[in-house]
Design a protein around this motif. Structure first.
Motif, PDB file in Angstrom:
ATOM      1  N   ARG A  37      63.277  34.110  68.131  1.00  0.00           N
ATOM      2  CA  ARG A  37      63.047  34.293  69.567  1.00  0.00           C
ATOM      3  C   ARG A  37      61.545  34.316  69.802  1.00  0.00           C
ATOM      4  O   ARG A  37      60.841  35.097  69.191  1.00  0.00           O
TER       5      ARG A  37
ATOM      6  N   THR B 170      64.237  30.051  72.263  1.00  0.00           N
ATOM      7  CA  THR B 170      64.768  30.198  70.914  1.00  0.00           C
ATOM      8  C   THR B 170      64.421  28.934  70.143  1.00  0.00           C
ATOM      9  O   THR B 170      64.682  27.830  70.605  1.00  0.00           O
TER      10      THR B 170
ATOM     11  N   ASN C 271      63.252  33.572  77.045  1.00  0.00           N
ATOM     12  CA  ASN C 271      64.496  32.914  76.657  1.00  0.00           C
ATOM     13  C   ASN C 271      64.285  31.740  75.704  1.00  0.00           C
ATOM     14  O   ASN C 271      65.160  30.904  75.565  1.00  0.00           O
TER      15      ASN C 271
END
Length: 90
Positions: free
Chosen positions: A69, A75, A73
């Motif tokens: 991460r 990834t 948001n």
């Protein structure tokens, strides 16, 4: 000397077929009878011939490297981890 590490996002790893434009008609609820246009999406060729859903399932099962991460948001996977995983299966 600083070594630059490279990362892959899910859309660079997974492949996806093209989807045509669709018109969705709501059948129930407050929007019953209304329509919604779903845009067409072009095919996407990632480095693996599998879907995003399969990658996430393999991550949960421990069959694919764990993602990282990177704030918010975002990834990503280390490119070196993905390449090593591919080489182990060739």
């Amino acid at each position: 000397m600083q070594i630059q590490e490279h990362f892959y996002r899910i859309k660079q790893i997974a492949s996806a077929p093209a989807t045509p434009e669709k018109i969705h008609v709501y059948k129930t609820g407050v929007n019953a009878g209304k329509t919604r246009k779903l845009n067409a999406k072009p095919a996407r060729q990632g480095i693996l011939p599998i879907s995003e859903k399969t990658i996430w399932e393999w991550v949960r099962q421990g069959k694919f490297p764990q993602p990282i991460r990177m704030g918010g948001n975002v990834t990503v996977w280390r490119a070196s981890d993905v390449q090593k995983w591919i080489e182990e299966r060739s």
